[in-house]
Enzyme design. Structure first.
Site, PDB file in Angstrom:
ATOM      1  N   GLY A  10       0.844  -1.201   0.000  1.00 61.73           N
ATOM      2  CA  GLY A  10       0.000   0.000   0.000  1.00 61.73           C
ATOM      3  C   GLY A  10       0.877   1.248   0.000  1.00 61.73           C
ATOM      4  O   GLY A  10       1.938   1.252   0.619  1.00 61.73           O
ATOM      5  N   ARG A  71       0.988  -5.153  -5.056  1.00 64.67           N
ATOM      6  CA  ARG A  71       1.150  -6.175  -4.020  1.00 64.67           C
ATOM      7  C   ARG A  71       1.620  -7.484  -4.641  1.00 64.67           C
ATOM      8  O   ARG A  71       1.301  -8.566  -4.142  1.00 64.67           O
ATOM      9  CB  ARG A  71      -0.174  -6.360  -3.268  1.00 64.67           C
ATOM     10  CG  ARG A  71      -0.604  -5.137  -2.474  1.00 64.67           C
ATOM     11  CD  ARG A  71      -1.764  -5.476  -1.553  1.00 64.67           C
ATOM     12  NE  ARG A  71      -2.308  -4.276  -0.926  1.00 64.67           N
ATOM     13  CZ  ARG A  71      -1.833  -3.754   0.184  1.00 64.67           C
ATOM     14  NH1 ARG A  71      -0.795  -4.286   0.768  1.00 64.67           N
ATOM     15  NH2 ARG A  71      -2.401  -2.672   0.701  1.00 64.67           N
ATOM     16  N   ASP A 102       5.689  -5.431   5.684  1.00 67.46           N
ATOM     17  CA  ASP A 102       6.200  -6.777   5.960  1.00 67.46           C
ATOM     18  C   ASP A 102       6.158  -7.710   4.749  1.00 67.46           C
ATOM     19  O   ASP A 102       7.035  -8.564   4.605  1.00 67.46           O
ATOM     20  CB  ASP A 102       5.507  -7.398   7.187  1.00 67.46           C
ATOM     21  CG  ASP A 102       4.005  -7.269   7.142  1.00 67.46           C
ATOM     22  OD1 ASP A 102       3.487  -6.718   6.144  1.00 67.46           O
ATOM     23  OD2 ASP A 102       3.339  -7.727   8.080  1.00 67.46           O
ATOM     24  N   THR A 124       4.931   1.834   6.351  1.00 68.31           N
ATOM     25  CA  THR A 124       3.502   1.531   6.487  1.00 68.31           C
ATOM     26  C   THR A 124       2.856   2.594   7.372  1.00 68.31           C
ATOM     27  O   THR A 124       3.436   2.991   8.390  1.00 68.31           O
ATOM     28  CB  THR A 124       3.219   0.142   7.096  1.00 68.31           C
ATOM     29  OG1 THR A 124       1.818   0.058   7.415  1.00 68.31           O
ATOM     30  CG2 THR A 124       4.007  -0.141   8.355  1.00 68.31           C
ATOM     31  N   ASP A 126       0.486   1.884   9.097  1.00 63.17           N
ATOM     32  CA  ASP A 126       0.002   1.126  10.257  1.00 63.17           C
ATOM     33  C   ASP A 126       1.011   1.103  11.415  1.00 63.17           C
ATOM     34  O   ASP A 126       0.637   0.760  12.542  1.00 63.17           O
ATOM     35  CB  ASP A 126      -0.311  -0.325   9.854  1.00 63.17           C
ATOM     36  CG  ASP A 126      -1.505  -0.421   8.924  1.00 63.17           C
ATOM     37  OD1 ASP A 126      -2.181   0.605   8.715  1.00 63.17           O
ATOM     38  OD2 ASP A 126      -1.756  -1.516   8.394  1.00 63.17           O
ATOM     39  N   ASP A 128       3.360  -0.943  12.163  1.00 63.00           N
ATOM     40  CA  ASP A 128       3.440  -2.223  12.876  1.00 63.00           C
ATOM     41  C   ASP A 128       4.673  -3.055  12.539  1.00 63.00           C
ATOM     42  O   ASP A 128       4.709  -4.250  12.824  1.00 63.00           O
ATOM     43  CB  ASP A 128       2.156  -3.041  12.641  1.00 63.00           C
ATOM     44  CG  ASP A 128       1.904  -3.332  11.169  1.00 63.00           C
ATOM     45  OD1 ASP A 128       2.712  -2.905  10.320  1.00 63.00           O
ATOM     46  OD2 ASP A 128       0.891  -3.982  10.862  1.00 63.00           O
ATOM     47  N   ARG A 170      -4.719  -3.155  10.148  1.00 62.55           N
ATOM     48  CA  ARG A 170      -5.122  -4.542   9.887  1.00 62.55           C
ATOM     49  C   ARG A 170      -4.831  -5.447  11.090  1.00 62.55           C
ATOM     50  O   ARG A 170      -5.698  -6.170  11.551  1.00 62.55           O
ATOM     51  CB  ARG A 170      -4.356  -5.045   8.668  1.00 62.55           C
ATOM     52  CG  ARG A 170      -4.574  -6.474   8.321  1.00 62.55           C
ATOM     53  CD  ARG A 170      -3.757  -6.839   7.108  1.00 62.55           C
ATOM     54  NE  ARG A 170      -4.306  -6.199   5.915  1.00 62.55           N
ATOM     55  CZ  ARG A 170      -5.313  -6.700   5.200  1.00 62.55           C
ATOM     56  NH1 ARG A 170      -5.881  -7.831   5.561  1.00 62.55           N
ATOM     57  NH2 ARG A 170      -5.758  -6.072   4.127  1.00 62.55           N
TER      58      ARG A 170
HETATM   59  O1  F6P Z   1      -0.844  -0.279   4.361  1.00 63.68           O
HETATM   60  C1  F6P Z   1      -1.580  -1.144   5.165  1.00 63.68           C
HETATM   61  C2  F6P Z   1      -3.016  -0.813   5.055  1.00 63.68           C
HETATM   62  O2  F6P Z   1      -3.124   0.528   5.348  1.00 63.68           O
HETATM   63  C3  F6P Z   1      -3.932  -1.641   5.949  1.00 63.68           C
HETATM   64  O3  F6P Z   1      -4.258  -1.068   7.174  1.00 63.68           O
HETATM   65  C4  F6P Z   1      -5.156  -1.807   5.092  1.00 63.68           C
HETATM   66  O4  F6P Z   1      -5.859  -2.965   5.430  1.00 63.68           O
HETATM   67  C5  F6P Z   1      -4.580  -1.895   3.741  1.00 63.68           C
HETATM   68  O5  F6P Z   1      -3.453  -1.051   3.740  1.00 63.68           O
HETATM   69  C6  F6P Z   1      -5.566  -1.531   2.658  1.00 63.68           C
HETATM   70  O6  F6P Z   1      -4.900  -1.258   1.479  1.00 63.68           O
HETATM   71  P1  F6P Z   1      -5.464  -1.555   0.016  1.00 63.68           P
HETATM   72  O7  F6P Z   1      -6.898  -1.150  -0.003  1.00 63.68           O
HETATM   73  O8  F6P Z   1      -4.595  -0.719  -0.859  1.00 63.68           O
HETATM   74  O9  F6P Z   1      -5.279  -2.998  -0.229  1.00 63.68           O
END
Ligand code: F6P
Length: 342
Positions: A10, A71, A102, A124, A126, A128, A170
């Site tokens: 992301g 991804r 990760d 990230t 997040d 994490d 997440r």
């Molecule tokens: O980068 C991690 C994150 O922000 C998560 O919290 C979330 O679930 C995910 O990305 C969603 O990303 P996308 O909609 O681009 O798959």
């Protein structure tokens, strides 16, 4: 040296600041930089172009990534790994700086095991990733969420409503905890602590008894109820790393809160707004420092490492150390937020 750089997973405010720092520092050390497009997909498909000083001028403050992202997980098929290896050789790469979370860093670690020169940069919103105190993008996301909570406060107060605010997170509730604390949330739900809806209802009821006719409930998207984990997702599609698409748990929570408390409840899902736009000054500086360190690590041939923030210093650590376990919300920090629940 011939270095490649890619951004995977992301997107995250600050990615362009890393790319800029890598290109500028590499030029000073006489290393050429190849910009690999769309994460690991660019190496599998052979999509890349040289990054010059000109290409990175004017990007420091911009969100997103000039390289694009994906991804793509090359280790899903041995054929993809072979194509990645062919392109690696064809481009004459001595090493690749992989900027990602990760999943992207997990691919980097596997390539390092196979003898490829890889350096990681943790990314990230997040926050994490283990072994680094903070990742860039997190500060920007918290700023955006805090501003949203401030705005929701006034409308909640005017209408005597409960506002459920869903934020990203997440596996961990860093954004929910920090932005919720900063925004004065009345209750925060995070994945680290499966929730009991009746406890949330009690918070809302007690506030009402005290004449507080509105409540702000901040919910991380990955939360799970104590009794029924099926409530989490609204979409069963998975990405190449096997992650289910999240988003929407707050609708289920809000319906139930309204039913049990009788107080009108509304939902705001902040979604990708949290990842878009210009990075804060903090994130620009952190991303820049990570980029500079990544080049130093590559220059010194310290492959299989990652730039990390530890005790205020940017250090190089083994990739496996960062990937060993995700960094959960500090219980002491959450306890500080809890003081203000209800
Ligand atoms: O980068 C991690 C994150 O922000 C998560 O919290 C979330 O679930 C995910 O990305 C969603 O990303 P996308 O909609 O681009 O798959």
């Amino acid at each position: 040296m011939h270095l490649g750089i890619l951004t995977g997973g992301g997107d995250c405010p600050g990615l362009n600041a890393v790319i800029r720092a890598v290109v500028k520092r590499s030029a000073q050390l006489d290393h050429a930089v190849l910009g690999i497009k769309r994460g690991w997909a660019g190496l599998v498909e052979g999509e890349a172009s040289p990054l010059t000083d000109h290409a990175v001028s004017g990007i420091l403050h911009k969100g997103g990534t000039i390289l694009g992202t994906s991804r793509t997980n090359p280790f899903r098929a041995e054929e993809s790994v072979q194509r990645l290896e062919e392109h690696w050789r064809k481009f004459g790469l001595d090493g690749v700086i992989a900027v990602g979370g990760d999943d992207t860093l997990g691919v980097a670690a596997k390539l390092a095991e196979r003898g490829f020169g890889v350096v990681g940069v943790p990314k990230t919103i997040d926050n994490d990733i283990g072994a680094t105190e903070v990742t860039f993008g997190f500060d920007t996301a918290c700023q955006i969420v805090c501003e949203a909570i401030d705005r929701l406060h006034t409308t909640a107060e005017a209408h005597h409503r409960v506002m459920v605010v869903e934020v990203m997170g997440r596996h961990t509730g860093w954004i929910a905890t920090v932005a919720g604390l900063a925004g004065g949330a009345d209750c925060i739900l995070i994945p680290e602590r499966p929730f009991d809806l009746e406890e949330v209802c009690d918070v809302i009821r007690k506030r009402k008894e005290r004449g507080r006719n509105f409540s702000i409930i901040v919910v991380a998207e990955g939360v799970k109820p104590r009794e029924d984990s099926d409530l989490v997702t609204q979409d069963s599609r998975v990405d190449e790393f096997g992650h289910v698409r999240l988003g929407g748990i707050s609708n289920v929570i809000a319906d139930e809160l309204e039913r049990r408390t009788g107080i009108e409840t509304r939902v705001t899902i902040l979604g990708h707004v949290q990842r878009g736009g210009t990075p804060t000054a903090f994130d620009r500086v952190l991303a820049t420092r990570f980029g500079l360190k990544a080049v130093e690590l590559a220059d010194a041939g310290q492959w299989g490492t990652m730039a990390a923030l530890q005790c205020g210093q940017i250090v190089g650590i083994p990739l496996e150390e960062a990937l060993r376990e995700i960094k959960k919300v500090d219980p002491e920090l959450f306890a500080s937020a809890e003081v203000f629940f209800g």
